[in-house]
Design an enzyme around this catalytic site. Structure first.
Site, PDB file in Angstrom:
ATOM      1  N   SER A 253       0.859  -1.172   0.000  1.00 45.08           N
ATOM      2  CA  SER A 253       0.000   0.000   0.000  1.00 45.08           C
ATOM      3  C   SER A 253       0.900   1.227   0.000  1.00 45.08           C
ATOM      4  O   SER A 253       2.122   1.119   0.122  1.00 45.08           O
ATOM      5  CB  SER A 253      -0.864  -0.008   1.260  1.00 45.08           C
ATOM      6  N   LYS A 254       0.286   2.371  -0.119  1.00 47.70           N
ATOM      7  CA  LYS A 254       1.051   3.614  -0.140  1.00 47.70           C
ATOM      8  C   LYS A 254       1.947   3.730   1.101  1.00 47.70           C
ATOM      9  O   LYS A 254       3.094   4.127   1.023  1.00 47.70           O
ATOM     10  CB  LYS A 254       0.100   4.816  -0.211  1.00 47.70           C
ATOM     11  N   ARG A 255       1.393   3.343   2.264  1.00 50.27           N
ATOM     12  CA  ARG A 255       2.177   3.494   3.486  1.00 50.27           C
ATOM     13  C   ARG A 255       3.267   2.441   3.598  1.00 50.27           C
ATOM     14  O   ARG A 255       4.312   2.674   4.159  1.00 50.27           O
ATOM     15  CB  ARG A 255       1.255   3.429   4.712  1.00 50.27           C
ATOM     16  N   ARG A 256       2.989   1.259   3.103  1.00 50.19           N
ATOM     17  CA  ARG A 256       3.927   0.165   3.280  1.00 50.19           C
ATOM     18  C   ARG A 256       4.528  -0.266   1.963  1.00 50.19           C
ATOM     19  O   ARG A 256       4.055  -1.204   1.331  1.00 50.19           O
ATOM     20  CB  ARG A 256       3.195  -1.046   3.846  1.00 50.19           C
TER      21      ARG A 256
END
Ligand code: GLU
Ligand code: ZN
Length: 321
Positions: A253-256
């Site tokens: 994901s964008k964060r990970r």
């Protein structure tokens, strides 16, 4: 009756890197492009670079140069001119004409809303199964326009029964395209050529023998095989790669970890740390900072681990010191 199959020519491996300039390339792209490149180069084969930019609404022209620069930054190269799909639409036009002339495709004036009112979305991608409303309805796209006052798209006539996709890594899987998707669009009503058509036409033009790409396109292979048969093109060997996941088994994901290669490039990251992660994820141990050529000796895509590639916090920390 099934159309006769065209066989793949003997000869060197030809593969392709086919980014769509709809967003930044991320680590998953870096991994599939590097593995595709290694697969071809380890066998003395060719690599084609193709920019799949036919979806005018989703593609951004500035991302074409970014994608090229990302691939060069990784140290991967390609042979010949870059094929930018939007620069020459004639091959797709000709393919549509051929499908119409052979009765393999028909004009369809249905809107999305009309189709949605008739059928439930299929599980795969939330698209509606097309119920065949316009099959046998119009003699030609011109007749469709005359009779309804509407522009038409073009749909492939999908034969009933299942389509077998043979994947070099995953084995065989059948897809009932007729039941799941139905006659599918090869050209939209706004005139845009569909990804499924363009990819098959270009793989044919470029003489692609081996398609190496993410698992998310496995079910597309069934539609592409139907198009290859309808156009008299050979079916390439397919190698669908398990997608990259974070340490919890979730999609990046964008964060990970879903980091744009262009961001890494701008931050001065050494591309060889990216190759180091790709090599580890493929069970190739050539040290933490290999160059692409260091990964070539003895490379065999068949030995790729079949579990999803993981990007752990330690991998991320190594990428972003
Ligand atoms: N352009 C497609 C994508 O970026 C890849 C198509 C393919 O490899 O067949 O997802
Ligand atoms: Zn229709």
């Amino acid at each position: 009756m099934e159309a006769p199959r065209t066989t793949l020519p003997d000869g060197p491996v030809v593969t392709r890197l086919a980014p769509s300039p709809t967003g930044l390339l991320h680590l998953g792209h870096a991994r599939s492009f590097t593995l595709a490149w290694l697969h071809a180069r380890a066998r003395g084969g060719r690599v084609v670079l193709r920019i799949e930019d036919l979806d005018r609404e989703r593609c951004k022209s500035e991302l074409v140069d970014t994608a090229r620069a990302d691939i060069e930054w990784l140290g991967l190269d390609w042979d010949g001119e870059v094929r930018v799909q939007s620069r020459d639409l004639a091959p797709y036009e000709r393919a549509c004409d051929a499908l119409l002339a052979r009765g393999e495709a028909y004009a369809c004036t249905c809107t999305r809303a009309e189709i949605a009112a008739l059928s439930a979305p299929h599980a795969d991608d939330g698209e509606q199964r097309y119920p065949g409303t316009c099959a046998g309805r119009f003699a030609s796209p011109a007749a469709a326009l005359r009779e309804t006052g509407r522009a038409s798209g073009l749909r492939l006539r999908v034969p009933p029964g299942s389509v077998l996709v043979r994947d070099e890594l995953r084995g065989e899987r059948s897809f009932d395209v007729a039941a799941e998707v139905g006659d599918f669009l090869v050209r939209r009503r706004d005139g845009a050529f569909a990804y499924q058509l363009a990819v098959v036409v270009d793989d044919g033009l470029d003489g692609v023998t081996d398609v190496v790409r993410g698992d998310d396109l496995f079910s597309s292979a069934a539609r592409q095989i139907l198009l290859q048969r309808a156009l008299g093109l050979p079916t390439p060997r397919y190698w669908h790669l398990p997608l990259v996941q974070d340490e919890h088994g979730a999609r990046l994901s964008k964060r990970r970890g879903d980091i744009g290669l262009a961001d890494l490039r701008r931050r001065g990251v050494d591309p060889r740390t990216v190759l180091g992660w790709i090599a580890r994820s493929a069970d190739l141990d050539r040290g933490p900072r290999p160059a692409p050529a260091d990964l070539l000796p003895g490379f065999n895509l068949r030995r790729l681990p079949q579990s999803p590639a993981r990007l752990s916090p330690a991998d991320l920390a190594a990428l972003l010191p």
